[in-house]
Design a protein around this motif. Structure first.
Motif, mmCIF file in Angstrom:
data_model
loop_
_atom_site.group_PDB
_atom_site.id
_atom_site.type_symbol
_atom_site.label_atom_id
_atom_site.label_comp_id
_atom_site.label_asym_id
_atom_site.label_seq_id
_atom_site.Cartn_x
_atom_site.Cartn_y
_atom_site.Cartn_z
ATOM 1 N N THR A 104 -8.368 34.354 -45.022
ATOM 2 C CA THR A 104 -7.018 34.786 -45.680
ATOM 3 C C THR A 104 -6.786 36.104 -45.666
ATOM 4 O OG1 THR A 104 -4.997 33.789 -46.533
ATOM 5 C CG2 THR A 104 -7.101 34.391 -48.188
ATOM 6 N N GLY A 105 -5.757 36.663 -45.206
ATOM 7 C CA GLY A 105 -5.387 37.871 -45.154
ATOM 8 C C GLY A 105 -6.187 38.912 -44.140
ATOM 9 N N GLN A 106 -6.698 38.121 -43.066
ATOM 10 C CA GLN A 106 -7.494 38.983 -42.346
ATOM 11 C C GLN A 106 -6.838 39.131 -40.799
ATOM 12 O OE1 GLN A 106 -10.439 40.021 -43.506
ATOM 13 N NE2 GLN A 106 -9.504 39.236 -45.134
ATOM 14 N N THR A 107 -7.230 40.171 -40.137
ATOM 15 C CA THR A 107 -6.828 40.338 -38.904
ATOM 16 C C THR A 107 -8.028 40.352 -37.797
ATOM 17 O OG1 THR A 107 -4.941 41.981 -39.304
ATOM 18 C CG2 THR A 107 -5.741 41.968 -36.948
ATOM 19 N N LEU A 108 -7.760 39.292 -36.776
ATOM 20 C CA LEU A 108 -8.934 38.883 -35.885
ATOM 21 C C LEU A 108 -8.519 39.810 -34.657
ATOM 22 C CD1 LEU A 108 -11.498 37.524 -34.858
ATOM 23 C CD2 LEU A 108 -10.303 35.686 -34.646
ATOM 24 N N ILE A 109 -9.258 40.743 -34.209
ATOM 25 C CA ILE A 109 -9.046 41.428 -33.023
ATOM 26 C C ILE A 109 -9.581 40.943 -31.971
ATOM 27 C CG2 ILE A 109 -9.392 43.907 -31.849
ATOM 28 C CD1 ILE A 109 -9.173 45.146 -34.611
ATOM 29 N N VAL A 110 -8.944 40.468 -30.930
ATOM 30 C CA VAL A 110 -9.323 39.859 -29.907
ATOM 31 C C VAL A 110 -9.208 40.651 -28.438
ATOM 32 C CG1 VAL A 110 -9.343 37.532 -28.502
ATOM 33 C CG2 VAL A 110 -8.574 37.516 -30.840
ATOM 34 N N MET A 170 -3.799 37.037 -39.131
ATOM 35 C CA MET A 170 -3.298 37.714 -38.076
ATOM 36 C C MET A 170 -4.284 37.661 -36.864
ATOM 37 S SD MET A 170 -1.686 38.620 -41.008
ATOM 38 C CE MET A 170 -2.801 39.732 -41.514
ATOM 39 N N VAL A 171 -3.834 37.427 -35.421
ATOM 40 C CA VAL A 171 -4.562 37.674 -34.277
ATOM 41 C C VAL A 171 -4.118 39.160 -33.727
ATOM 42 C CG1 VAL A 171 -5.263 36.661 -32.152
ATOM 43 C CG2 VAL A 171 -5.248 35.338 -33.994
ATOM 44 N N SER A 211 3.259 29.799 -25.494
ATOM 45 C CA SER A 211 3.079 28.446 -24.412
ATOM 46 C C SER A 211 1.633 28.199 -24.551
ATOM 47 C CB SER A 211 3.392 28.584 -23.068
ATOM 48 O OG SER A 211 3.058 29.648 -22.452
ATOM 49 N N ALA A 212 0.762 29.041 -24.389
ATOM 50 C CA ALA A 212 -0.720 28.944 -24.274
ATOM 51 C C ALA A 212 -1.250 28.466 -25.641
ATOM 52 C CB ALA A 212 -1.488 30.196 -24.054
ATOM 53 N N ILE A 213 -0.735 28.926 -26.844
ATOM 54 C CA ILE A 213 -0.691 28.483 -28.198
ATOM 55 C C ILE A 213 -0.561 26.932 -28.203
ATOM 56 C CG2 ILE A 213 -0.286 28.842 -30.531
ATOM 57 C CD1 ILE A 213 -0.031 31.896 -29.843
ATOM 58 N N GLU A 223 -7.492 32.760 -24.435
ATOM 59 C CA GLU A 223 -8.446 33.332 -25.521
ATOM 60 C C GLU A 223 -7.742 33.497 -26.578
ATOM 61 O OE1 GLU A 223 -11.722 34.948 -22.284
ATOM 62 O OE2 GLU A 223 -9.965 35.826 -22.155
ATOM 63 N N ILE A 224 -6.497 34.220 -26.632
ATOM 64 C CA ILE A 224 -5.885 34.297 -27.857
ATOM 65 C C ILE A 224 -5.555 33.186 -28.478
ATOM 66 C CG2 ILE A 224 -3.748 35.306 -28.734
ATOM 67 C CD1 ILE A 224 -5.677 37.470 -27.394
ATOM 68 N N ALA A 225 -4.905 32.120 -27.617
ATOM 69 C CA ALA A 225 -4.859 30.872 -28.462
ATOM 70 C C ALA A 225 -5.862 30.286 -29.073
ATOM 71 C CB ALA A 225 -4.319 29.897 -27.145
ATOM 72 N N GLU A 226 -7.076 30.339 -28.642
ATOM 73 C CA GLU A 226 -8.513 30.019 -29.140
ATOM 74 C C GLU A 226 -8.480 30.417 -30.450
ATOM 75 O OE1 GLU A 226 -10.640 27.621 -28.755
ATOM 76 O OE2 GLU A 226 -10.041 27.030 -26.720
ATOM 77 N N ALA A 227 -8.341 31.911 -30.486
ATOM 78 C CA ALA A 227 -8.445 32.401 -31.797
ATOM 79 C C ALA A 227 -7.258 32.135 -32.986
ATOM 80 C CB ALA A 227 -8.429 33.989 -31.719
#
Length: 251
Positions: free
Chosen positions: A239-245, A181-182, A17-19, A222-226
């Motif tokens: 592309t193909g990356q994981t952003l660690i939040v 990915m996040v 829902s935040a997203i 904050e997850i939704a921002e990423a």
């Protein structure tokens, strides 16, 4: 504005829902994917403010290939083009140690999350290829980088989702399709908020908080921002990356 609509699978959850709220101002519309509750999807739409009229509640059962196909058909007919697919769906997962996980629990999370994501990919790719662009952003887990005991049911299928996301990025990039990915850390939203209330003692959570470099738990926003960044044209060469939040939890 980015081209097309955003399809949020699992749009009624705490993170989903935040997203939806984050994406609504930047996309032509938001398809709020839900499995069991139309009312929850409509409640999310009501939080979108002036963009609520551009949103649709779309039934999407990850265990049912026909439901997924119908959901994408509905979204395309409503919006003309799907620009991004956000995978934030899943099951309510307890925190047993590996020695206590039953086979039927493994089957449920693999079926709904990993195989469910594979079904989403299979359904979305024809639409993305036809448009000559599009992207996936999947919500996974920091547990694949800093494992907390008891998180195997969550992290194992999400590790598979990450691997599949990288495969999509590598193979579909020639068609203008991206996949990223996040990985959230400890988040005070959705299932994370329930865990903070019901799992372990306040003293244990305080110890966990102090392990985080920023000394606080994260928020759904904050997850939704990423997610919003990776889904947008601002990330068109990522592309193909994981952003660690995770506020530095995995450091």
């Amino acid at each position: 504005m980015n081209d097309g609509a955003a399809f949020v699978v699992g749009g009624t959850g705490g993170l989903g829902s935040a997203i939806c709220r984050r994406l609504a101002p930047e996309w032509d519309g938001v398809a709020v994917g839900y499995r069991s509750s139309t009312d929850k999807a409509r409640a999310v739409i009501d939080t979108l403010g002036e963009r609520a009229g551009d949103a649709r509640a779309v039934h999407c059962d990850l265990a049912d290939r026909a439901s997924i196909a119908a959901a994408f058909d509905t979204a395309e007919r409503a919006y003309g083009m799907i620009g991004t697919v956000i995978f934030a769906g899943g099951v309510a997962i307890p925190q047993p140690f590996v020695s206590r996980i039953e086979e039927d629990q493994w089957r449920e999370v693999i079926e709904v999350e990993l195989i469910g994501f594979s079904r989403i990919v299979a359904a979305a790719l024809p639409y993305f290829r036809k448009a000559g662009r599009g992207n996936f952003v999947s919500v996974v887990s920091v547990a694949n980088y800093c494992f907390p005991p008891g998180d195997a049911l969550s992290s194992v299928p999400k590790a598979g989702i990450e691997a599949l996301g990288r495969a999509v990025a590598k193979e579909e990039g020639r068609y203008g399709i991206r996949a990223n990915m996040v990985a959230p850390g400890i988040i005070d939203a959705g299932l994370g908020a329930d865990f903070l209330e019901t799992l372990y003692t306040p003293e244990i959570w305080e110890t966990q908080r102090k392990r985080i470099a920023l000394q606080r738990f994260g928020s759904g926003e904050e997850i939704a921002e990423a997610v919003g960044f990776l889904a947008s044209d601002r990330a068109r060469y990522i592309t193909g990356q994981t952003l660690i939040v995770d506020g530095g939890f995995s450091l």
